[in-house]
Scaffold this motif. Structure first.
Motif, PDB file in Angstrom:
ATOM      1  N   VAL A  16       0.828  -1.208   0.000  1.00 23.29           N
ATOM      2  CA  VAL A  16       0.000   0.000   0.000  1.00 23.29           C
ATOM      3  C   VAL A  16       0.862   1.257   0.000  1.00 23.29           C
ATOM      4  N   LYS A  17       1.940   1.246   0.763  1.00 23.74           N
ATOM      5  CA  LYS A  17       2.849   2.395   0.771  1.00 23.74           C
ATOM      6  C   LYS A  17       3.404   2.664  -0.631  1.00 23.74           C
ATOM      7  N   GLU A  18       3.800   1.588  -1.305  1.00 27.64           N
ATOM      8  CA  GLU A  18       4.381   1.735  -2.643  1.00 27.64           C
ATOM      9  C   GLU A  18       3.346   2.174  -3.664  1.00 27.64           C
ATOM     10  N   LEU A  19       2.133   1.634  -3.575  1.00 28.73           N
ATOM     11  CA  LEU A  19       1.070   2.044  -4.491  1.00 28.73           C
ATOM     12  C   LEU A  19       0.809   3.536  -4.369  1.00 28.73           C
ATOM     13  N   LYS A  20       0.725   4.023  -3.151  1.00 31.04           N
ATOM     14  CA  LYS A  20       0.467   5.455  -2.923  1.00 31.04           C
ATOM     15  C   LYS A  20       1.632   6.302  -3.408  1.00 31.04           C
ATOM     16  N   ALA A  21       2.843   5.823  -3.200  1.00 35.22           N
ATOM     17  CA  ALA A  21       4.026   6.601  -3.574  1.00 35.22           C
ATOM     18  C   ALA A  21       4.205   6.718  -5.086  1.00 35.22           C
ATOM     19  N   LYS A  22       3.830   5.664  -5.827  1.00 34.57           N
ATOM     20  CA  LYS A  22       4.188   5.640  -7.251  1.00 34.57           C
ATOM     21  C   LYS A  22       3.038   5.459  -8.231  1.00 34.57           C
ATOM     22  N   TYR A  23       1.875   4.964  -7.770  1.00 37.17           N
ATOM     23  CA  TYR A  23       0.883   4.557  -8.752  1.00 37.17           C
ATOM     24  C   TYR A  23      -0.495   5.189  -8.601  1.00 37.17           C
ATOM     25  N   THR A  24      -1.048   5.259  -7.400  1.00 36.11           N
ATOM     26  CA  THR A  24      -2.419   5.740  -7.249  1.00 36.11           C
ATOM     27  C   THR A  24      -2.712   6.135  -5.804  1.00 36.11           C
ATOM     28  N   SER A  25      -3.652   7.058  -5.643  1.00 41.28           N
ATOM     29  CA  SER A  25      -4.165   7.396  -4.310  1.00 41.28           C
ATOM     30  C   SER A  25      -5.522   6.750  -4.079  1.00 41.28           C
ATOM     31  N   ASP A  26      -6.037   6.099  -5.100  1.00 46.59           N
ATOM     32  CA  ASP A  26      -7.360   5.464  -5.022  1.00 46.59           C
ATOM     33  C   ASP A  26      -7.180   4.017  -4.562  1.00 46.59           C
ATOM     34  N   ILE A  27      -7.047   3.837  -3.264  1.00 46.41           N
ATOM     35  CA  ILE A  27      -6.711   2.531  -2.690  1.00 46.41           C
ATOM     36  C   ILE A  27      -7.784   2.124  -1.693  1.00 46.41           C
ATOM     37  N   ARG A  28      -8.258   0.890  -1.843  1.00 43.14           N
ATOM     38  CA  ARG A  28      -9.246   0.334  -0.903  1.00 43.14           C
ATOM     39  C   ARG A  28      -8.584  -0.788  -0.110  1.00 43.14           C
ATOM     40  N   ILE A  29      -8.685  -0.706   1.199  1.00 43.88           N
ATOM     41  CA  ILE A  29      -8.124  -1.718   2.084  1.00 43.88           C
ATOM     42  C   ILE A  29      -9.258  -2.557   2.652  1.00 43.88           C
ATOM     43  N   VAL A  30      -9.162  -3.861   2.449  1.00 50.48           N
ATOM     44  CA  VAL A  30     -10.241  -4.766   2.824  1.00 50.48           C
ATOM     45  C   VAL A  30      -9.766  -5.760   3.878  1.00 50.48           C
ATOM     46  N   GLY A  31     -10.586  -5.962   4.887  1.00 49.67           N
ATOM     47  CA  GLY A  31     -10.287  -6.946   5.918  1.00 49.67           C
ATOM     48  C   GLY A  31     -11.413  -7.007   6.920  1.00 49.67           C
ATOM     49  N   ARG A  32     -11.295  -7.896   7.884  1.00 50.79           N
ATOM     50  CA  ARG A  32     -12.323  -7.961   8.927  1.00 50.79           C
ATOM     51  C   ARG A  32     -12.277  -6.721   9.810  1.00 50.79           C
ATOM     52  N   ASN A  33     -11.072  -6.224  10.031  1.00 55.50           N
ATOM     53  CA  ASN A  33     -10.896  -4.991  10.799  1.00 55.50           C
ATOM     54  C   ASN A  33      -9.820  -4.142  10.123  1.00 55.50           C
ATOM     55  N   PRO A  34     -10.123  -3.604   8.947  1.00 52.70           N
ATOM     56  CA  PRO A  34      -9.100  -2.883   8.175  1.00 52.70           C
ATOM     57  C   PRO A  34      -8.674  -1.581   8.850  1.00 52.70           C
ATOM     58  N   LYS A  35      -7.413  -1.216   8.629  1.00 51.06           N
ATOM     59  CA  LYS A  35      -6.872   0.018   9.184  1.00 51.06           C
ATOM     60  C   LYS A  35      -6.150   0.780   8.076  1.00 51.06           C
ATOM     61  N   LYS A  36      -6.257   2.089   8.115  1.00 52.57           N
ATOM     62  CA  LYS A  36      -5.603   2.918   7.114  1.00 52.57           C
ATOM     63  C   LYS A  36      -4.087   2.861   7.267  1.00 52.57           C
ATOM     64  N   ILE A  37      -3.424   2.856   6.119  1.00 57.02           N
ATOM     65  CA  ILE A  37      -1.967   2.966   6.082  1.00 57.02           C
ATOM     66  C   ILE A  37      -1.586   4.354   5.583  1.00 57.02           C
ATOM     67  N   ASN A  38      -2.312   4.815   4.560  1.00 58.94           N
ATOM     68  CA  ASN A  38      -2.221   6.195   4.100  1.00 58.94           C
ATOM     69  C   ASN A  38      -3.522   6.903   4.475  1.00 58.94           C
ATOM     70  N   GLU A  39      -3.449   8.203   4.718  1.00 58.90           N
ATOM     71  CA  GLU A  39      -4.644   8.946   5.126  1.00 58.90           C
ATOM     72  C   GLU A  39      -5.746   8.871   4.064  1.00 58.90           C
ATOM     73  N   SER A  40      -5.347   8.747   2.806  1.00 54.39           N
ATOM     74  CA  SER A  40      -6.321   8.747   1.711  1.00 54.39           C
ATOM     75  C   SER A  40      -6.963   7.382   1.459  1.00 54.39           C
ATOM     76  N   ASP A  41      -6.540   6.346   2.151  1.00 50.04           N
ATOM     77  CA  ASP A  41      -7.078   5.004   1.926  1.00 50.04           C
ATOM     78  C   ASP A  41      -8.563   4.930   2.276  1.00 50.04           C
ATOM     79  N   THR A  42      -9.281   4.087   1.519  1.00 48.52           N
ATOM     80  CA  THR A  42     -10.677   3.781   1.819  1.00 48.52           C
ATOM     81  C   THR A  42     -10.733   2.432   2.509  1.00 48.52           C
ATOM     82  N   LEU A  43     -11.510   2.326   3.575  1.00 41.36           N
ATOM     83  CA  LEU A  43     -11.621   1.076   4.322  1.00 41.36           C
ATOM     84  C   LEU A  43     -12.921   0.363   3.988  1.00 41.36           C
TER      85      LEU A  43
END
Length: 310
Positions: A16-43
């Motif tokens: 996720v860090k690398e995706l935000k740094a080089k590819y996109t800010s449109d990131i969705r994090i999925v899990g039973r209890n997801p937590k943001k890694i970047n402020e712009s992440d969607t949970l």
């Protein structure tokens, strides 16, 4: 949108860090209890064993990265890896999303033969069988053109942050708590370890390279392999003091496993610690020659700094 299924393990975090740094800010994090890694992440909360929840998690995604980790238990792996993978593949098919799967080497035979992307998945261990089942489902879907996919395979981890791996637990965590580092079986056989930030960066690169789909990739490792004896010697050099360590013999492991569930679950993997482990990542390095692979010397320094070991 790029979606990560199971992003809160160390590989997911680095990805996720690398995706935000080089590819996109449109990131969705999925899990039973997801937590943001970047402020712009969607949970997005989801149980990957529930098909409808997986579909909702994947909906709207261009690329899906599967980096989920199941509890370290053979019964759970044999029960859950197959339906989990089936759910993810079906969801990616429905929404025409590309799928990038992070895999390990448990399905490979435990011998000293060089491991390449063509190595057969013939492990007889329970965890190896479970991982082989999942990988074969993915390969079948790719071969039948049901999905655009790529498998990213890595050997044992080592790295900073919350990296969970035998080397981190037995060597660096021991040093951090003032205990003697421990090594499984032998200290004189070659090990191939992957630095966890490199794994996340390489997976992000593969997922965002159109021509990288349709195949399996061994993620990049330093080819100047060390034995654990040499690994400890490098730590000693960097710390400026001699580090003594203990080699755990089979009889001692059998006794300790009676009282340690994780060690008991690890026993089926122990044969690989008695032989050279030669994981080959030449294919990746040839296609992506500009990728900077972290050396063992650099990786050890970063971990010692992160763990504040002196």
């Amino acid at each position: 949108m790029q979606t990560i299924l199971g992003a809160n393990g160390i590989i997911g975090e680095e990805l996720v860090k690398e995706l935000k740094a080089k590819y996109t800010s449109d990131i969705r994090i999925v899990g039973r209890n997801p937590k943001k890694i970047n402020e712009s992440d969607t949970l997005h909360k989801a149980d990957l064993l529930k098909p409808d929840e997986v579909k909702e998690a994947v909906k709207g995604s261009d690329i899906v990265f599967l980096t989920v980790g199941l509890p370290y238990n053979s019964k759970i792996w044999l029960r859950d890896w197959e339906p989990l993978m089936e759910n993810v593949i079906r969801a990616c098919m429905e929404y025409n999303a590309k799928l990038v799967y992070f895999d390990n080497t448990y399905a490979y035979p435990q011998d000293a033969i060089e491991q390449t992307e063509e190595t057969p998945m013939t492990s007889t261990g329970k965890k190896g069988i479970a991982r082989a089942t999942a990988a074969k489902l993915m390969l079948k879907a790719m071969e039948e053109k049901k999905i655009e996919g790529a498998i990213c395979r890595a050997p044992e981890f080592y790295g900073p942050g919350k990296t969970k791996a035998f080397t981190n637990a037995l060597v660096f965590e021991s040093l951090k708590t003032g205990k003697k580092p421990k090594i499984f079986l032998r200290d004189d056989v070659l090990r191939t370890l992957i630095y966890t930030p490199d794994a996340g960066k390489a997976m992000a690169l593969i997922g965002n390279t159109l021509d990288a789909y349709g195949t399996t990739w061994h993620l990049p490792c330093d080819d100047n392999r060390l034995t654990y004896r040499e690994f400890i010697e490098e730590i000693s050099t960097q710390l400026g003091r001699n580090i003594d360590y203990m080699v755990l013999k089979p009889w001692l492991i059998n006794i300790l496993a009676l009282f340690n569930t994780n060690l008991k679950e690890t026993k089926e993997l122990l044969p690989r610690y008695a032989i050279d482990n030669l994981f080959i990542s030449d294919k990746f390095k040839k296609v992506f020659p500009d990728f900077k692979v972290t050396t063992y010397k650099e990786g050890i320094k970063a971990i010692l700094d992160d763990y504040v070991i002196s």
